[in-house]
Every structure is written in C-alpha cells, then in structure tokens.
Design a protein around this motif. Structure first.
Motif, mmCIF file in Angstrom:
data_model
loop_
_atom_site.group_PDB
_atom_site.id
_atom_site.type_symbol
_atom_site.label_atom_id
_atom_site.label_comp_id
_atom_site.label_asym_id
_atom_site.label_seq_id
_atom_site.Cartn_x
_atom_site.Cartn_y
_atom_site.Cartn_z
ATOM 1 N N GLU A 1 12.656 -1.772 -13.983
ATOM 2 C CA GLU A 1 13.639 -2.656 -13.359
ATOM 3 C C GLU A 1 13.201 -4.093 -13.547
ATOM 4 N N CYS A 2 14.148 -4.951 -13.894
ATOM 5 C CA CYS A 2 13.824 -6.370 -14.060
ATOM 6 C C CYS A 2 14.984 -7.216 -13.594
ATOM 7 N N ASP A 3 14.693 -8.445 -13.209
ATOM 8 C CA ASP A 3 15.708 -9.413 -12.813
ATOM 9 C C ASP A 3 16.001 -10.321 -13.989
ATOM 10 N N SER A 4 17.274 -10.511 -14.274
ATOM 11 C CA SER A 4 17.634 -11.333 -15.418
ATOM 12 C C SER A 4 19.010 -11.933 -15.227
ATOM 13 N N ALA A 5 19.192 -13.140 -15.750
ATOM 14 C CA ALA A 5 20.508 -13.773 -15.765
ATOM 15 C C ALA A 5 21.292 -13.356 -17.002
ATOM 16 N N GLN A 6 20.672 -12.565 -17.877
ATOM 17 C CA GLN A 6 21.329 -12.148 -19.107
ATOM 18 C C GLN A 6 21.899 -10.741 -18.958
ATOM 19 N N SER A 7 22.912 -10.455 -19.764
ATOM 20 C CA SER A 7 23.552 -9.155 -19.692
ATOM 21 C C SER A 7 22.662 -8.085 -20.306
ATOM 22 N N ALA A 8 22.960 -6.834 -19.967
ATOM 23 C CA ALA A 8 22.220 -5.718 -20.534
ATOM 24 C C ALA A 8 22.378 -5.683 -22.057
ATOM 25 N N GLN A 9 23.570 -6.043 -22.543
ATOM 26 C CA GLN A 9 23.808 -6.044 -23.982
ATOM 27 C C GLN A 9 22.895 -7.041 -24.694
ATOM 28 N N THR A 10 22.750 -8.237 -24.109
ATOM 29 C CA THR A 10 21.894 -9.253 -24.713
ATOM 30 C C THR A 10 20.437 -8.796 -24.733
ATOM 31 N N ILE A 11 19.979 -8.218 -23.619
ATOM 32 C CA ILE A 11 18.599 -7.735 -23.547
ATOM 33 C C ILE A 11 18.368 -6.621 -24.568
ATOM 34 N N ALA A 12 19.346 -5.720 -24.689
ATOM 35 C CA ALA A 12 19.217 -4.631 -25.647
ATOM 36 C C ALA A 12 19.102 -5.163 -27.074
ATOM 37 N N ASN A 13 19.888 -6.188 -27.394
ATOM 38 C CA ASN A 13 19.814 -6.777 -28.736
ATOM 39 C C ASN A 13 18.432 -7.370 -29.007
ATOM 40 N N MET A 14 17.840 -7.993 -27.976
ATOM 41 C CA MET A 14 16.508 -8.564 -28.138
ATOM 42 C C MET A 14 15.449 -7.475 -28.304
ATOM 43 N N LEU A 15 15.621 -6.357 -27.595
ATOM 44 C CA LEU A 15 14.687 -5.250 -27.759
ATOM 45 C C LEU A 15 14.789 -4.661 -29.165
#
Length: 364
Positions: A327-341
């Motif tokens: 679990e993490c706190d982020s101002a970014q969407s899950a889609q954006t985080i997934a793209n970075m991963l």
C-alpha cells in the motif's frame, strides 16, 4: 499571452499540498494584461493543478475534456481564497504569484464535477442490501441510480452476486468472518456497498387518561440500515454509515413502504458523501498486489515503488507466501504508477492487471 508562458508558470510555481479535509493550497504564477486578469489566471491554474491530482489527463476522452473545459471556465467559483505573494508589471502585461485555496470539500461543486469525470477511470461498484424479504431491492435501486448520477459507469447489477446471497457468504463478509479477495476477483468488483436492512411497524397508542393507553388508527413504519463500503480486492473498509427513519401512516403496509422509500434516499445520500470523500482525497491509497513466492521479490517491488516520484509511505501489509499486498500514498493514478513500473528494468516483474486503484504485479 502565449501558452508556453502559462505552463512555465505551473512548472515554476511551488506546489503546497497543505491539504485539509476541505481545501488544497496551491502556489502558482498567473499572467495577464492587468492585475485582475493575472490573478484570475493564477486561480484557474491552481484549479487546474488540483484537478491534475485527481485525473490522469492522458486518459481523457472528448466527453471528459468538455466537462473539464467547463470547470476551467468557472474556475474562480471553486476558489475559497487567494493571497497575493508578489506582483508586478512585465514586458507584455502583468504577473501575479499567489497562494490559492481551492475548495475540495467532499460536497463542493468542484468535487461534484470531478466525481462525474471519474467515469473515465471509475471502479466497478456493487450494491448489496441484505434483507430477509424483497424490500432490499428498492434500496439497491435507489443507491445504484445515485451512483450512476454521480458519473460512475460500472455499477454492477446485484443479480450478479445473487449466488453469494444464496450461500449466505455475504453475511459472513459483513461480519468480517470471510476473506473476500478471491470473491472480488471472480466477480470483477472493486468496491461493494454491503448493508443490512431491518424494518418493522408499531401501532401508535395514546394515553386514555385512565392510567392506560388506547390504540389509534395510525401506524409507525420503522426502517434502519447499517452499511460498510469495502474494497473487494483487499477487504479494507473505506466507509461505514447507519441511518434510520420512522414514517406514520394509516396502515402497516403503507407506513413501512413510506419508511423504506425515505430510508433509501438517506442511504443514497450517505453513499454519495462517502465516495465524494474518497474522490476529494488528493493523496489516494494505491494497492499493489504482488504475486511472488520469494519475499525478496516483494521487497524489490516495494523498493521500485519508493523510487517513483510522488509516491509516499510504501507499506508491505501482508505476505502469505504466494501473494503480498503493498500500500502506498500517491497523487498519481494507478495507471501512471503501473506505466512507471513497466519501465523499471532493475526488477524482474510484469504488470498483469489494473482495476480502479489496484495494480497486480507478477514477480516470480
């Protein structure tokens, strides 16, 4: 004024996420031919920045863009207060640096409109009201209608989970006695509004002035609902509420029906408020489900998340030898985080799915 200067103002502005339950403070620079125009430009940019924390602009379609354009046109209406830090004339007009207080209260006009735009990346929601009769259908229908009016387009028909009710499995889920991860995966549901409905009616009596009471022709219909809003993938409770009502009529059937209608509207109000509160939270919780036998692989994914800009407080909540929940706190969407991963070449992993604010990663 050229658009490049406008975006330069965004990049140069200092973002102050001093968020409270009802506002977000943003410091930006605005430009215009005069002071008033420059201040209005700053306020519009502040609203635009706040919206950017809610919505990944890359996912917008034409209908959503039209809605955003309407918000930008009325941006000053979403501002609670503006404080000018510095100002002055420029070669081609006027520049203002200001701290702008954008209203992000769960019931604010801005959040109301942003919630509607959430249809662009909205979760799948199921509403199930447990009841011993058929009266729960009315409550479910009213709440479903409210969710659709809010802009959620993936409201799941309760009939899809009817088999769960037959097996009394939802009763166990409501009491916290059953894990719901696998159930959520099977039904493709991100959130469930799970409630219990109780109803009865009482004859109304009045004093007979002889030390006792006498019956009247009136009946009080009573209805009560208690509910939980649960993330189906992790079992986290994101909201709870209870409501009750009593309506007087001249028959048991009419009194109970009127009480049920009144209760359904009140329950829908509470559900709307709970989801608006989630939408108003700038730093939202993102769940990353890691499928991995080796705990070291889980730690590698956690380290990759910590290396992403804008992510805070990465926690490993659970690991049972087969899957882990991060679990993490982020101002970014899950889609954006997934793209970075996906772009991370230091960790052997693959993103296998995204649902709402949950990312599933294979790291075996």
């Amino acid at each position: 004024m050229r658009k490049g200067k406008k975006w330069l103002g965004i990049l140069a502005g200092v973002m102050l996420f001093a968020q409270t339950a009802s506002a977000q403070m943003v410091t930006v620079e605005g430009y215009g031919p005069d002071r008033g125009s420059a201040l209005r430009d700053a306020e519009r940019l502040a609203v635009e920045n706040v919206i950017g924390t809610f919505i990944d602009s890359k996912t917008l379609v034409s209908q959503g863009q039209v809605a955003l354009d309407e918000i930008y046109a009325k941006a000053t209406g979403f501002v609670r207060n503006s404080t000018v830090i510095s100002e002055g004339a420029t070669a081609d007009g006027y520049k203002v640096q200001a701290t702008v207080d954008v209203d992000t209260n769960g019931n604010s006009a801005l959040v109301n409109q942003l919630t509607a735009i959430m249809r662009l990346n909205d979760p799948r929601i199921a509403v199930v009201i447990l009841d011993h009769g058929q009266r729960s259908d009315w409550c479910e229908a009213v709440i479903n209608e409210r969710l659709i009016d809010m802009g959620f387009s993936h409201v799941v028909d309760a009939n899809m989970v009817a088999s769960l009710q037959d097996a009394r499995l939802l009763e166990h889920i409501y009491s916290g006695g059953t894990s719901i991860h696998s159930i959520g995966s099977n039904f493709g549901v991100d959130f469930i509004v799970l409630g219990k409905l109780e109803m009865d009616s009482d004859n109304i009596t009045i004093p007979d002035f002889k030390g006792g009471y006498k019956n009247t022709s009136l009946v009080s219909g009573n209805a009560e609902i208690t509910a939980k809003i649960i993330r189906f993938d992790t079992g986290d409770i994101v909201g709870t509420f209870s409501e009750d009502t009593s309506i007087i009529n001249n028959s048991n059937k009419k009194a109970e029906k009127a009480a049920l209608k009144d209760l359904a509207v009140k329950a829908a109000d509470k559900v709307e408020a709970k989801f608006k509160t989630v939408a108003a939270n700038v730093n939202t919780s993102v769940q990353v489900i890691v499928m991995a036998w080796d705990y070291q692989r889980v730690e590698e994914v956690a380290a990759a998340l910590r290396g992403i800009s804008g992510i805070n407080n990465v926690y490993i909540r659970e690991h049972n030898g087969e899957r882990a929940i991060l679990e993490c706190d982020s101002a970014q969407s899950a889609q954006t985080i997934a793209n970075m991963l996906r772009r991370n070449r230091n960790v052997s992993m693959s993103v296998s799915g995204i649902s709402g604010s949950t990312i599933t990663v294979m790291a075996r």
